[in-house]
Enzyme design. Structure first.
Site, short mmCIF file in Angstrom:
data_model
loop_
_atom_site.label_atom_id
_atom_site.label_comp_id
_atom_site.label_asym_id
_atom_site.label_seq_id
_atom_site.Cartn_x
_atom_site.Cartn_y
_atom_site.Cartn_z
N HIS A 283 12.38 -0.26 -1.25
CA HIS A 283 12.34 -1.69 -1.58
C HIS A 283 11.42 -1.84 -2.80
CE1 HIS A 283 11.14 -5.92 -0.96
NE2 HIS A 283 12.20 -6.04 -0.19
N ASP B 19 6.52 2.69 5.06
CA ASP B 19 6.91 1.29 5.07
C ASP B 19 7.79 1.07 6.30
OD1 ASP B 19 8.38 -1.05 4.84
OD2 ASP B 19 8.98 -0.72 2.76
N GLN C 35 11.48 -2.38 8.31
CA GLN C 35 12.78 -2.47 8.99
C GLN C 35 12.84 -1.61 10.26
OE1 GLN C 35 15.16 -4.55 8.17
NE2 GLN C 35 14.33 -5.22 6.21
N LYS D 82 9.74 -9.98 10.48
CA LYS D 82 10.94 -9.19 10.78
C LYS D 82 10.88 -8.66 12.22
CE LYS D 82 11.10 -7.72 5.96
NZ LYS D 82 12.25 -8.27 5.27
N CYS E 139 16.54 -6.36 -3.16
CA CYS E 139 15.27 -5.85 -3.72
C CYS E 139 15.29 -4.33 -3.80
CB CYS E 139 14.05 -6.33 -2.93
SG CYS E 139 13.91 -8.10 -2.89
N1 PMP Z 1 10.07 -3.00 2.73
C1 PMP Z 1 11.28 -3.18 3.27
C2 PMP Z 1 12.06 -1.97 3.70
C3 PMP Z 1 11.79 -4.45 3.47
O1 PMP Z 1 12.99 -4.62 4.01
C4 PMP Z 1 11.02 -5.57 3.06
C5 PMP Z 1 11.55 -6.98 3.22
N2 PMP Z 1 12.88 -7.13 2.88
C6 PMP Z 1 9.77 -5.34 2.49
C7 PMP Z 1 9.33 -4.05 2.35
C8 PMP Z 1 8.90 -6.48 2.06
O2 PMP Z 1 8.53 -7.24 3.16
P1 PMP Z 1 7.77 -8.64 2.98
O3 PMP Z 1 8.60 -9.45 2.04
O4 PMP Z 1 7.74 -9.20 4.36
O5 PMP Z 1 6.42 -8.34 2.43
#
Ligand code: PMP
Length: 591
Positions: free
Chosen positions: A135, A212, A215, A238, A378
């Site tokens: 991401h 990270d 998910q 999430k 993203c």
């Molecule tokens: N890493 C991953 C794999 C994600 O899916 C996301 C959110 N789509 C993020 C990081 C960022 O999370 P946040 O916007 O809640 O900070």
């Protein structure tokens, strides 16, 4: 592809999805007059009543600032906040609660480590390794810190299925490496990575590892000790919890040695103008008043997940993912992106035949009440690697059902059916350069053209009813777009920053010195409609009038922001910028 295998059970003992759904009030909402089918859980999950109640109870009877007051209410709030920290520590099997730092989310957690650990430890020429499926929030902070420290960003490649190539990773690790940051479960492909092995390999060369878990945490039990990583990050929203709250877990000795990320109240031991000393963990990393209610709400969400039990929700979600993969994969024209052997609750797909942009898929599905995410999620490097521009993504949660999947598949089939019908009636192929036609002026100035269009949209809205009717009308305008020759669709005419592939070709009308006109194209119907809107206003007008017209004001007047997402607004802004800069250059050239 084979039809659904009988090995996928429709109902699992010990798990009643109907009962779970009753716990989530929003799941009973409707969208565009249809029952809401919420399949965008990768973006954020819905919240169970117990979390909503906990937030209300906190504000109704416990709210005070923490760590500061000697009075009872402040102590109650502090207790709730610190109890939440302990709940989270136990949830991820952290050795101690002081190693759990509350952040705004995964993004802030990664930034905290990159900024604090990175600045203190990264060395010029040493590698920071991320993977090809990260991401942006696990790429950009490392790029920023690599620039600041002279570090070098390197990438673990992946195969066409979306699986990381660990042999290539092993080769990368032969160069001096200070850090590895990798996603546990990919939000764009669904791939589940073997983070334990990735961590072990990094540790063998002395590098530290961040995982990270954005998910992952809602879908499987998390054990930071078993993974043996150095940092673990995730977001509360999430995981059925509130937005604006997230977690960074870090090894105590690393966190202890790291400098603070932000300065402010609550993170100090003592302050003088000459020198400040810092508080112990976790306060050192929690400057300012934190999201107390968020932390308390997140703990309630975790307790809810625990009450359902991973032993129940894992088989339910796996069975649903298999069912969805088979059902969607069986639809002719659909291609699933991300086919790793180890996959989580994400189903990314494109429609190749007939080609339909993901933006149009998302739009059409929305009108059937089906909420999916469209775009690059993203993860722009993932899209480049897979040779696509974007995907539509359905992402599942414990409350999703086979009926949700059936609604998704039916809406996808409908989208394909409708587009096939349109394709057969569409005008043929792109014109030759010699027969180029540009849209003429429809009024004597952009302002008059805009007034006429505003009136037309108002009539449509009055006659057919609101937002959907305007959306459809703008899409229909796009169907009459004058075609743009393929030869003009190149890098110089491409407008970046849009969710679809957009090209604009502006010019001065031959035989004039100042008449501006342009052609445009996009692979998304709705964007073609927006190009048609811009042509109605600008094409055939004097370049100076193009510059003078306040289009933002016009968009506000027609309420464009009500039916256009901010991503698409960015795309629109990119098109307007291109038009205005061309018109500006034409005015300057003719002066
Ligand atoms: N890493 C991953 C794999 C994600 O899916 C996301 C959110 N789509 C993020 C990081 C960022 O999370 P946040 O916007 O809640 O900070």
């Amino acid at each position: 592809m084979a039809s659904v295998s009988l090995t996928i059970p429709a109902k699992l003992p010990g798990f009643d999805v109907r009962r779970i759904r009753r716990d989530f009030p929003i799941l009973h909402a409707s969208a565009h007059g249809k029952p809401l089918v919420y399949l965008d859980n990768g973006a954020t999950t819905q919240k169970p009543q117990v979390v909503l109640d906990r937030l209300a109870r906190y504000y109704e009877s416990e709210n005070a600032n923490i760590h500061r007051g000697v009075y009872l209410l402040s102590q109650t709030a502090t207790l709730a906040y610190e109890e939440a920290r302990r709940t989270i520590a136990a949830f991820i099997n952290a050795p101690g609660a002081a190693e759990v730092i509350f952040t705004r989310g995964t993004t802030e957690a990664v930034n905290l480590v990159a900024s604090s650990f990175g600045r203190a430890n990264f060395k010029p020429g040493h590698q920071i390794i991320v993977s090809a499926m990260e991401h942006h929030s696990n790429i950009v902070p490392w790029q920023i810190i690599a620039q600041a420290t002279g570090g070098v960003l390197r990438v673990i490649p992946m195969n066409d299925a979306g699986e990381l190539l660990l042999d290539e990773y092993a080769k990368l690790l032969k160069q001096p490496t200070c850090f590895v940051s990798v996603v546990h479960a990919s939000n764009s492909l669904g791939t589940i990575n073997d983070v334990r092995t990735i961590t072990r390999m990094a540790h063998e060369v002395g590098a530290k590892v961040l995982v990270d878990g954005a998910q992952w945490v809602a879908h499987h039990p998390t054990d930071v000790r078993q993974i043996d990583c150095d940092f673990y990050a995730f977001s509360g929203h999430k995981l059925y919890g509130p937005t604006g709250i997230g977690v960074l877990w870090g090894r105590r000795e690393l966190l202890d040695a790291m400098p603070p990320y932000q300065g402010g109240g609550d993170m100090i031991e003592s302050v003088t103008f000459e020198k400040t000393t810092y508080a112990q963990l976790p306060n050192k990393f929690e400057a300012g008043t934190p999201h107390i209610a968020g932390a308390v709400g997140l703990a309630a969400a975790i307790e809810y997940v625990q009450s359902v039990g991973f032993e129940n929700l894992v088989p339910h979600e796996e069975s649903l993912l298999n069912y969805a993969t088979q059902q969607l994969g069986d639809v002719p024209g659909v291609r699933i992106i991300g086919t790793a052997k180890q996959k989580g609750c994400v189903l990314s797909f494109v429609i190749d035949d007939p080609p339909i942009s993901s933006l149009d898929i998302g739009n059409r599905l929305d009108r059937e009440g089906v909420a999916v995410r469209t775009g690059h999620h993203c993860c722009q490097p993932v899209m480049v690697r897979m040779g696509i521009n974007s995907t539509a993504r359905a992402s599942l949660a414990m409350y999703n059902t086979r009926e949700d999947v059936d609604a998704l598949v039916a809406a996808v089939k409908l989208t394909i059916h409708e587009r096939s019908a349109k394709r057969h009636s569409a005008p043929a192929a792109s014109p030759a350069m010699s027969t180029l036609k540009f849209p003429p002026a429809v009024a004597d100035s952009p302002a008059t053209a805009a007034d006429q269009l505003a009136e037309e949209l108002r009539d449509v809205s009055d006659a057919l009813g609101g937002r959907d009717a305007i959306n459809t009308h703008i899409e229909e305008m796009g169907e009459h777009l004058l075609p743009m020759p393929e030869a003009l669709k190149n890098e110089s005419t491409r407008v970046h920053g849009c969710m679809s592939v957009v090209h604009l070709f502006p010019r001065i009308r031959p035989g004039t010195v100042d008449v501006f006109e342009f052609l445009g194209s996009s692979d998304a119907f709705i964007v073609r409609g927006l190009i048609a809107v811009l042509q109605r206003i600008y094409s055939g007008q004097k370049a100076s009038a193009v510059l003078d017209f306040d289009i933002e004001n016009f968009f506000q007047r027609i309420g464009l922001d009500q039916f256009i997402s901010s991503q698409r607004r960015n795309g629109l802004a990119g098109m307007i910028k291109r038009i205005r800069s061309s018109a500006g250059a034409m005015v300057a050239a003719s002066a």
